[in-house]
Design an enzyme around this catalytic site. Structure first.
Site, PDB file in Angstrom:
ATOM      1  N   ASN A   1      -6.153  -0.494 -11.305  1.00 23.65           N
ATOM      2  CA  ASN A   1      -5.725  -1.838 -10.890  1.00 23.65           C
ATOM      3  C   ASN A   1      -6.868  -2.844 -10.742  1.00 23.65           C
ATOM      4  O   ASN A   1      -6.677  -4.031 -10.909  1.00 23.65           O
ATOM      5  CB  ASN A   1      -4.865  -1.784  -9.625  1.00 23.65           C
TER       6      ASN A   1
ATOM      7  N   GLU B   1      -9.661   6.250  -0.649  1.00 24.99           N
ATOM      8  CA  GLU B   1      -8.985   4.958  -0.485  1.00 24.99           C
ATOM      9  C   GLU B   1      -7.603   5.119  -1.108  1.00 24.99           C
ATOM     10  O   GLU B   1      -7.475   5.152  -2.326  1.00 24.99           O
ATOM     11  CB  GLU B   1      -9.767   3.853  -1.201  1.00 24.99           C
ATOM     12  N   LEU B   2      -6.578   5.249  -0.246  1.00 18.83           N
ATOM     13  CA  LEU B   2      -5.264   5.661  -0.745  1.00 18.83           C
ATOM     14  C   LEU B   2      -4.249   4.526  -0.642  1.00 18.83           C
ATOM     15  O   LEU B   2      -4.609   3.368  -0.608  1.00 18.83           O
ATOM     16  CB  LEU B   2      -4.817   6.924  -0.004  1.00 18.83           C
TER      17      LEU B   2
ATOM     18  N   CYS C   1      -3.759  -2.287  -3.752  1.00 15.16           N
ATOM     19  CA  CYS C   1      -3.549  -1.399  -2.594  1.00 15.16           C
ATOM     20  C   CYS C   1      -3.105  -2.181  -1.364  1.00 15.16           C
ATOM     21  O   CYS C   1      -2.367  -1.669  -0.531  1.00 15.16           O
ATOM     22  CB  CYS C   1      -4.831  -0.628  -2.268  1.00 15.16           C
TER      23      CYS C   1
END
Length: 477
Positions: free
Chosen positions: A155, A251-252, A285
């Protein structure tokens, strides 16, 4: 860029051919862009070995030299800004306006990395504070951790690579990078700039291929000291289980929320909310996914927001006028549509959007959503936002916190009391007051709680994660 471009993996400063290649297609036009190398396990292990063999070179490189290389990458990227933005648009269908903004941020990210390379330092310890410490002095130093395995998402294919490669090199580490399968060109573009900037061969290696081959080889290798990953929560949790004692920064996912208090001038917030919800097709995110609006201004907010969302220009990502283009894959489009249908079946209302134009999903605004619908409780990663009516800021805070994620959240309010209450009570990694939760600048600490991950990115903070503290004690006697 022609469809017959061939991209090999990048090991030890050289192009390396692989046995198999896959077609990289444009998510928007489905036309072939390039042939991308598919690395096998052995080639991935070779890249890791090369990075391992190069780690002494980096560990001994003076800080000013690391800083100069990063500064040079920043300059070279600035000179190639237009081309870099096109690469991002082509492979990810990110509209050009947002692709350019990403390149501008990436230039800054490498600049910050260059500056932070010069200020990695420890502290002195007052040993004589302990009875047994009299006559001793001590200090800490930060040493590079070694080989860093970096696994990056589609992204922000250039800036999220920078958030791993920049601090890794600033700290004196070496890197094996596995970019997302849909967006390898951005990573190869940057590897080329590092070569031109004078980074020694073997320090940055780029290996493309499936996660279960390349990713697993990186995560399981004893030569890798740390894995830094940005992607979905499910993959991150599995990765951590395989990583053993390696350091991990994860980093989810998230389903970022915004609270809109009753005293807000709605018109002033609309543009930011549109950007937060629909930039890069909602594939961010911290994309704005849930909006909790005070009942006094709910109707006004919904009508203005839905009207503005319906007027955004859809189309080719390479058209500078386009605001919304295709999702990254047809599977993601199907998933988003099925979640919209599920919400409708469970009683939600579509205020605008919900349909496709070609292979583009219209910006979609959903009302009457309950917190167990997938569009609310899962990470939607599509141009879909749900708006809920609340009667107080407390009710909104509870609704925001009723999530397994916690990356960032925002509140628009003119009340200092409510702003402080949100700052105290929202269970997230970052609280944004009077802006959308989609706000990020690249030097700030960025990361989440709960299933949104562990560790923090942002150059200074990433460098702390990517170094090991060593204590040195001197006896004066």
């Amino acid at each position: 860029m022609e469809g017959n471009m061939k991209k090999n993996i990048w090991i030890n400063g050289q192009d390396v051919e692989t046995e198999n290649y896959s077609d990289l297609l444009s998510p928007y036009s489905q036309e072939k862009i390039a042939d991308i190398a598919i690395a096998n396990k052995l080639q991935t292990q070779n890249a890791i070995q090369v990075a391992y063999d190069s780690k002494e070179v980096m560990a001994k490189m003076p800080a000013h030299q690391r800083a100069a290389i990063l500064e040079k990458v920043s300059q070279l990227l600035e000179e190639n800004l237009e081309e870099a933005a096109k690469v991002i648009s082509l492979e990810s269908a990110k509209p050009l306006i947002f692709a350019k903004a990403e390149v501008i941020r990436t230039i800054e990210t490498y600049k910050f990395a260059s500056e932070e390379a010069k200020r990695i330092h420890g502290e002195t310890i007052p040993f004589d504070a302990a009875v047994g410490g009299v006559g001793k002095i001590g200090y800490t130093i930060r040493n590079p951790i070694g080989v860093i395995g970096a696994i990056t998402p589609f992204n922000f294919p250039m800036n999220l690579v920078a958030h791993k490669v920049g601090p890794a090199i600033a700290a004196g580490n070496t890197v094996v990078l596995k970019p997302a399968s849909q967006t390898p060109l951005s990573a190869f573009f940057i590897a080329d700039l590092f070569k031109k900037a004078g980074l020694p061969d073997g320090v940055l290696n780029v290996v493309t291929g499936p996660g279960r081959v390349v990713g697993d080889a990186i995560v399981e290798s004893d030569l890798v000291s740390m894995v830094t990953f940005t992607g979905s929560s499910s993959v991150g949790i599995a990765l951590r289980a395989k990583a053993g004692l390696k350091k991990t920064t994860l980093e989810l996912g998230s389903n970022a929320a915004l609270i809109i208090d009753e005293d807000i001038d709605v018109t002033k917030a609309i543009d930011r909310c549109l950007m937060g919800a629909f930039s890069n097709q909602g594939q961010v995110c911290i994309s704005l996914q849930r909006i909790y609006v005070h009942e006094k201004i709910y109707d006004e907010f919904v009508s203005q927001f839905a009207k503005s969302a319906s007027e955004l220009k859809l189309g080719d990502p390479l058209d500078p006028e386009t605001y919304v283009s295709s999702l990254i894959s047809s599977n993601d489009l199907d998933r988003a549509l099925s979640w919209i249908e599920e919400a409708k079946a469970q009683g939600a209302t579509i205020a605008t959007g919900g349909k496709t134009v070609g292979n583009i999903l219209e910006p979609t605004v959903i009302l009457d959503v309950t917190n167990n619908m997938k569009v609310s409780c899962n990470e939607v990663f599509a141009p879909i936002v749900s708006i809920c009516k609340v009667s107080s800021v407390e009710e909104a805070i509870d609704a925001v916190n009723d999530s397994r994620y916690g990356l960032q959240a925002g509140i628009y309010t003119n009340s200092v009391v409510n702003a402080l209450k949100a700052a105290d009570d929202l269970h997230v990694g970052g609280v944004v007051i009077n802006d959308v939760p989609t706000f990020r600048v690249d030097q700030m600490p960025y990361g989440g709680v709960k299933e949104s991950g562990t560790g923090r990115e942002g150059l200074k903070y990433a460098i702390e994660e990517m170094t090991e503290m060593k204590l040195v004690i001197w006896h004066k006697g």
